[in-house]
Design a protein around this motif. Structure first.
Motif, PDB file in Angstrom:
ATOM      1  N   TRP A  96     -35.147 -26.080 -37.216  1.00 22.72           N
ATOM      2  CA  TRP A  96     -35.644 -27.225 -36.467  1.00 22.72           C
ATOM      3  C   TRP A  96     -34.629 -28.353 -36.572  1.00 22.72           C
ATOM      4  N   THR A  97     -34.538 -29.171 -35.544  1.00 21.28           N
ATOM      5  CA  THR A  97     -33.596 -30.282 -35.545  1.00 21.28           C
ATOM      6  C   THR A  97     -33.698 -31.089 -36.840  1.00 21.28           C
TER       7      THR A  97
ATOM      8  N   ALA B 280     -36.659 -30.105 -30.727  1.00 15.43           N
ATOM      9  CA  ALA B 280     -35.349 -29.460 -30.543  1.00 15.43           C
ATOM     10  C   ALA B 280     -35.061 -28.471 -31.668  1.00 15.43           C
ATOM     11  N   ILE B 281     -34.286 -27.470 -31.347  1.00 14.99           N
ATOM     12  CA  ILE B 281     -33.905 -26.424 -32.294  1.00 14.99           C
ATOM     13  C   ILE B 281     -32.373 -26.376 -32.367  1.00 14.99           C
ATOM     14  N   ASP B 282     -31.856 -26.294 -33.593  1.00 18.76           N
ATOM     15  CA  ASP B 282     -30.413 -26.132 -33.810  1.00 18.76           C
ATOM     16  C   ASP B 282     -30.101 -24.651 -33.956  1.00 18.76           C
TER      17      ASP B 282
ATOM     18  N   GLU C  42     -25.654 -25.559 -31.366  1.00 16.03           N
ATOM     19  CA  GLU C  42     -26.324 -26.021 -30.150  1.00 16.03           C
ATOM     20  C   GLU C  42     -27.646 -26.663 -30.530  1.00 16.03           C
ATOM     21  N   ARG C  43     -27.916 -27.823 -29.982  1.00 16.23           N
ATOM     22  CA  ARG C  43     -29.213 -28.490 -30.176  1.00 16.23           C
ATOM     23  C   ARG C  43     -29.903 -28.569 -28.822  1.00 16.23           C
ATOM     24  N   ALA C  44     -31.102 -28.003 -28.751  1.00 11.71           N
ATOM     25  CA  ALA C  44     -31.799 -27.947 -27.466  1.00 11.71           C
ATOM     26  C   ALA C  44     -33.301 -27.913 -27.682  1.00 11.71           C
ATOM     27  N   ASP C  45     -34.028 -28.551 -26.789  1.00 12.58           N
ATOM     28  CA  ASP C  45     -35.488 -28.459 -26.757  1.00 12.58           C
ATOM     29  C   ASP C  45     -35.839 -27.320 -25.813  1.00 12.58           C
ATOM     30  N   PRO C  46     -36.561 -26.295 -26.280  1.00 14.90           N
ATOM     31  CA  PRO C  46     -36.892 -25.163 -25.410  1.00 14.90           C
ATOM     32  C   PRO C  46     -37.607 -25.576 -24.129  1.00 14.90           C
ATOM     33  N   HIS C  47     -38.317 -26.711 -24.154  1.00 15.46           N
ATOM     34  CA  HIS C  47     -39.022 -27.184 -22.964  1.00 15.46           C
ATOM     35  C   HIS C  47     -38.131 -28.035 -22.061  1.00 15.46           C
ATOM     36  N   ASP C  48     -36.914 -28.292 -22.485  1.00 18.57           N
ATOM     37  CA  ASP C  48     -35.969 -29.072 -21.686  1.00 18.57           C
ATOM     38  C   ASP C  48     -34.567 -28.497 -21.857  1.00 18.57           C
TER      39      ASP C  48
ATOM     40  N   MET D 225     -22.518 -29.151 -30.394  1.00 17.10           N
ATOM     41  CA  MET D 225     -21.828 -30.118 -31.242  1.00 17.10           C
ATOM     42  C   MET D 225     -20.976 -29.394 -32.272  1.00 17.10           C
ATOM     43  N   ALA D 226     -20.036 -30.142 -32.835  1.00 17.12           N
ATOM     44  CA  ALA D 226     -19.250 -29.625 -33.956  1.00 17.12           C
ATOM     45  C   ALA D 226     -19.934 -30.049 -35.246  1.00 17.12           C
ATOM     46  N   ALA D 227     -20.148 -29.088 -36.138  1.00 16.18           N
ATOM     47  CA  ALA D 227     -20.773 -29.357 -37.437  1.00 16.18           C
ATOM     48  C   ALA D 227     -19.730 -29.166 -38.523  1.00 16.18           C
ATOM     49  N   LYS D 228     -19.281 -30.260 -39.110  1.00 11.67           N
ATOM     50  CA  LYS D 228     -18.286 -30.191 -40.182  1.00 11.67           C
ATOM     51  C   LYS D 228     -19.004 -30.180 -41.518  1.00 11.67           C
TER      52      LYS D 228
END
Length: 303
Positions: free
Chosen positions: A52-53, A78-80, A98-104, A111-114
């Motif tokens: 989860w985000t 949103a889900i990562d 990737e961060r995204a809301d399944p309903h949107d 994004m880049a995750a360092k």
């Protein structure tokens, strides 16, 4: 469903089921205070490689500066999703998330995750020289750092992550060409992924620009260094390997070693080395530049 026959005799309200029913039959919520209504959406559990985000897991100061770009996803649903590793480095690895809301789904962003390693698994060179002049807020943490205990190694990883986070926020607010910092959570920094045509932008060292673009690139680097010096700081490890070429625009990355130009006793040396590294790369490609001249120009901005 409750009927009027189930209500107590002293029920104080009239029972008008059609006025209070919701759904396709009525198409409204007549008679109900809008303040007591809300939209409800259900979400499936996250799968492997997902979470989860973490946007709401961090304090507001651990989120990027405002105004935020429109692409930043702030939905609670949103889900990562881990997309794989982008690059490995001396002190940290960078992944794509990737961060995204399944309903949107149209609002999805990559994004880049360092993620910084502890000192058992990194080899950050000259770390002590960069850290001179910095302070650790808690005395317990400072003692742990000096003893190089297990906790000290954890603190050290967090300190470098915080240093880069602070630098990203500071430089982005100044208007410098750096990735937008989305959030920091422990030793993980989520930031803007710099791309060209949907792919990671190449490092400047990997490019072979034509002369006009080469001159434009140098002007951009010089302006970046001048902006930092005017704010009293130095990149400290600038080279063609931590600058991304996003088309005709350069973006500087890898900022944990930002140092105070005056507060750090090595500040001037770091600035001269940045000038030497940058000018050396441009001279090797035929541009007539001089590190001493650049250094003198930047010093004029500093004082």
């Amino acid at each position: 469903m409750t009927s009027h026959r189930d209500l107590p005799a002293d029920w104080p309200f009239d029972w008008e089921p059609d006025a209070y029913r919701s759904g396709p039959e009525s198409g409204s919520l007549e008679g109900i205070d809008p303040g007591f209504t809300f939209d409800f959406r259900s979400y499936d559990d996250v799968g492997d490689g997902q979470r989860w985000t973490t946007w709401f897991d961090v304090e507001p100061l651990m989120r990027g500066p405002e105004p935020r770009p429109s692409w930043v996803v702030e939905s609670r649903g949103a889900i990562d999703t881990e997309l794989g590793i982008l690059k490995t480095g001396k002190e940290a690895d960078v992944f794509l998330v990737e961060r995204a809301d399944p309903h949107d789904p149209d609002s999805a962003v990559v994004m880049a995750a360092k993620r910084y390693r502890d000192s058992n698994h990194r080899s950050f060179h000259r770390a002590a020289s960069y850290a001179e002049g910095r302070s650790v807020k808690r005395s317990r943490d400072e003692r742990a750092l000096k003893r190089k205990s297990t906790w000290g190694r954890i603190v050290a990883a967090g300190e470098w992550a915080i240093a880069e986070w602070d630098a990203l926020k500071r430089l982005y607010t100044l208007g410098a060409a750096v990735p937008y910092p989305v959030q920091i959570d422990g030793v993980e920094i989520l930031m803007e992924w710099i791309t060209v045509d949907g792919e990671t932008a190449p490092r400047l060292a990997q490019t072979r620009p034509e002369r006009d673009l080469l001159a434009s690139y140098f002007d951009q680097v010089r302006d970046f260094l001048a902006l930092l010096v005017q704010d009293g700081i130095v990149h400290g490890d600038l080279s063609a390997y931590n600058i991304l070429a996003a088309g005709d625009r350069l973006v500087v990355i890898d900022l944990p070693q930002i140092v105070d130009l005056v507060g750090n006793p090595n500040g001037m040396d770091f600035l001269l080395r940045d000038c030497t590294n940058i000018c050396g790369w441009f001279k090797a490609r035929g541009l007539e530049v001089d590190e001493q001249e650049l250094f003198g120009e930047l010093m004029a901005h500093a004082f």
